[in-house]
Design an enzyme around this catalytic site. Structure first.
Site, PDB file in Angstrom:
ATOM      1  N   ILE A 223       0.831  -2.159   5.542  1.00 57.01           N
ATOM      2  CA  ILE A 223       1.787  -1.946   4.455  1.00 57.01           C
ATOM      3  C   ILE A 223       1.516  -2.867   3.261  1.00 57.01           C
ATOM      4  O   ILE A 223       2.258  -2.843   2.290  1.00 57.01           O
ATOM      5  CB  ILE A 223       3.254  -2.135   4.913  1.00 57.01           C
ATOM      6  CG1 ILE A 223       3.475  -3.551   5.450  1.00 57.01           C
ATOM      7  CG2 ILE A 223       3.629  -1.110   5.960  1.00 57.01           C
ATOM      8  CD1 ILE A 223       4.948  -3.866   5.647  1.00 57.01           C
ATOM      9  N   GLU A 224       0.467  -3.661   3.342  1.00 56.01           N
ATOM     10  CA  GLU A 224       0.146  -4.513   2.191  1.00 56.01           C
ATOM     11  C   GLU A 224      -1.153  -4.038   1.547  1.00 56.01           C
ATOM     12  O   GLU A 224      -1.155  -3.095   0.775  1.00 56.01           O
ATOM     13  CB  GLU A 224       0.124  -5.983   2.635  1.00 56.01           C
ATOM     14  CG  GLU A 224       1.513  -6.400   3.161  1.00 56.01           C
ATOM     15  CD  GLU A 224       1.644  -7.875   3.489  1.00 56.01           C
ATOM     16  OE1 GLU A 224       1.240  -8.729   2.692  1.00 56.01           O
ATOM     17  OE2 GLU A 224       2.159  -8.184   4.587  1.00 56.01           O
ATOM     18  N   MET A 225      -2.310  -4.619   1.901  1.00 58.97           N
ATOM     19  CA  MET A 225      -3.546  -4.185   1.255  1.00 58.97           C
ATOM     20  C   MET A 225      -4.299  -3.136   2.091  1.00 58.97           C
ATOM     21  O   MET A 225      -5.180  -2.442   1.573  1.00 58.97           O
ATOM     22  CB  MET A 225      -4.410  -5.407   0.932  1.00 58.97           C
ATOM     23  CG  MET A 225      -3.743  -6.298  -0.129  1.00 58.97           C
ATOM     24  SD  MET A 225      -4.440  -7.970  -0.268  1.00 58.97           S
ATOM     25  CE  MET A 225      -5.932  -7.634  -1.186  1.00 58.97           C
TER      26      MET A 225
ATOM     27  N   HIS B  56       0.818  -1.215   0.000  1.00 60.37           N
ATOM     28  CA  HIS B  56       0.000   0.000   0.000  1.00 60.37           C
ATOM     29  C   HIS B  56       0.854   1.270   0.000  1.00 60.37           C
ATOM     30  O   HIS B  56       1.748   1.427   0.833  1.00 60.37           O
ATOM     31  CB  HIS B  56      -0.913  -0.003   1.232  1.00 60.37           C
ATOM     32  CG  HIS B  56      -1.869   1.156   1.236  1.00 60.37           C
ATOM     33  ND1 HIS B  56      -2.969   1.198   0.421  1.00 60.37           N
ATOM     34  CD2 HIS B  56      -1.863   2.321   1.934  1.00 60.37           C
ATOM     35  CE1 HIS B  56      -3.613   2.346   0.613  1.00 60.37           C
ATOM     36  NE2 HIS B  56      -2.965   3.034   1.532  1.00 60.37           N
TER      37      HIS B  56
END
Lengths: 328, 328
Positions: free
Chosen positions: A137-139, A95
């Site tokens: 920090i991902e989706m 993200h």
């Protein structure tokens, strides 16, 4: 030489050849016993049966970017089918372009692993599936938001109902996990050169690959890299130059687990570079040498390295057939 | 009634049916003349012949995220095959999560367009292909860097040499553009209900769709949305509520082009929402109504809207067969 002498000589030569072949075959058979061909499917959990409807739904969800805050990141962003179902960069980018701490493990054959994530913090794919959706920090999406987004699409109502016919309200986070895990259990790579070799096709591996297989056993690599996915799914302390990642310790709090990571599968290792928990080693030669030094206390010679790396290439199987789903 | 009377009655009824059908067919034929079935391929430029090698290379490059600064964004990130080869969000999300000014147009059938980008600033797909690689809010990479990355992979040397056999040094930006454009020209969607209807399958469109087709002609939509891709590839001024985008004016500096945008294709319009240059209109009903008001000066009734939207759904064709490439 008389014809009779010639005949005798021929028979002797033939006996010699047969005897050498037999010794060679017996010799190889001992080594082959350390390996297992990859089954077509991994174990299917009793509480998540595999059905075509669940596979199809799981595939849709795997490719679904609308369950990310930006609307453009899906499981397939980092677990990219074009890149060995991983991302081939050192550490995952998620993200807002944030870079994570760890390298993306491949989804391929992940149903054969005894635990998920580098630190094994989830026991199975069902447990793993919801992590990246929520990681900031991902989706970067709450599961409640993800479920609301899915509910906006009539076609998801149909697909969840088909996959979970006994549920009154089937679009829920538990079923998202069940469906994605089911799809992932179909992503296996049978018929690698090693698999074909083990199944009797003696031509399937090259001579350097066979030599590498033997060395893999003799040097002791097989102590941790064994079973159908070539991993013991256990944790081993490993000092990766430049990494401060405490690994399994972060999960258990047990000092014995400090800097320990789950043994990764070696299936498709040649197409799932770069290597180790922070992806800092770009090539197989470096990865194999580092493992020899750290785990086995030995430096491989150039020739040994060549054989082992050749064997690593024999672990690349057939990629799953994939038809990209048409999302709503 | 005698058998003879019965026969006469039957013959009369049959004549009546035939006559009604003939009138109906003639009536429909007039409308059908306004449309063209989608050809299997768009025009192929004389200076970029289509070859299997170029298509394959272009496909690899289209899915290649290593030509982005982050290493995770490829053409397929925004032109996502799972999402009608677009992204189904209002405005494109690119490097570092930055949000662009405009909605991502679909790649599908883009070879049929007379110009590329919302403002038509590039005449063809070759010109378009290199834009997003370099845009700092998209893939954010210089072309020199992108070429260097590609050169790191032996397999690209092979594929570029196969695609451009006459070039001594084939990995260059011009050839990247030629290959991507060639792949994109294969991404067409024939056999939509409209196409099948035009080719004689009178069952291919529903009654509301046929009514919508007629209204599409009668109301004047077809004045701009015509040709195989249902666009005149020309520019029309359009005041989209909330948009300050000056459109074509930014390219030409001509006041007459202020707020003008290229007529988008209506092929697959039902699966390439949201709509308009900033993606601010989420559904077809809203998009059709706004076009009626702005371009035709009329408000469609609910019934008319239903017909037109039904017709829009008749423009969804068969998605391209796609095998995800295995990248190096």
């Amino acid at each position: 030489m008389t014809p009779r002498q010639l005949h005798r000589l021929g028979a002797t030569a033939m006996a010699l050849v047969l005897s050498v072949t037999a010794v060679h075959a017996e010799d190889i058979a001992e080594y082959m016993d350390f390996f297992e061909p990859l089954p077509f499917l991994p174990p299917i959990p009793a509480d998540n049966t595999m059905t075509p409807e669940k596979i199809e739904l799981g595939k849709m969800l795997f490719f679904e970017p609308r369950i990310s805050a930006s609307g453009v990141i899906s499981c397939a962003t980092c677990h990219n089918p074009a890149l060995g179902w991983a991302d081939r960069i050192p550490r995952a980018v998620g993200h807002g372009g944030q870079v994570g701490e760890r390298n993306t493990p491949t989804v391929l054959n992940s149903g054969f692993l005894g635990a998920q994530f580098w630190d094994g913090r989830e026991p199975d794919l069902e447990g793993q599936a919801l992590g990246p959706i929520q990681a900031d920090i991902e989706m970067n999406m709450t599961l409640a938001e993800a479920i609301e987004r899915l509910k906006e699409f009539e076609i998801y109502h149909e697909h969840f109902a088909a996959a979970f016919p006994d549920d009154a309200d089937p679009i829920n986070q538990g079923n998202v996990a069940l469906a994605i895990a089911t799809f992932e259990r179909t992503l296996n790579t049978p018929n690698s050169p090693l698999d074909r070799f083990l199944q009797g096709d003696v031509q399937a591996m090259t001579e350097p690959q066979v030599a590498g297989m033997k060395l893999f056993v003799d040097a002791g690599c097989v102590a941790c890299h064994n079973g159908p996915a070539l991993t013991d799914s256990n944790y081993h302390r490993f000092e990766l130059p430049g990494s401060k990642d405490e690994g399994r310790f972060l999960v258990t709090g047990d000092e014995a687990d400090m800097f320990a990571f789950r043994t990764p599968t070696l299936r498709n290792v040649a197409v799932t570079y770069p290597y180790f928990n922070n992806g800092s080693v770009p090539d197989l030669e470096g990865a194999v040498q580092l493992m020899g030094q750290q785990m086995l206390g030995q430096d491989f010679s150039d020739e040994e390295l060549d054989s082992l790396v050749a064997f690593m290439h024999a672990l690349t199987g057939e990629m799953p057939d994939l038809v990209i789903p048409a999302l709503p």
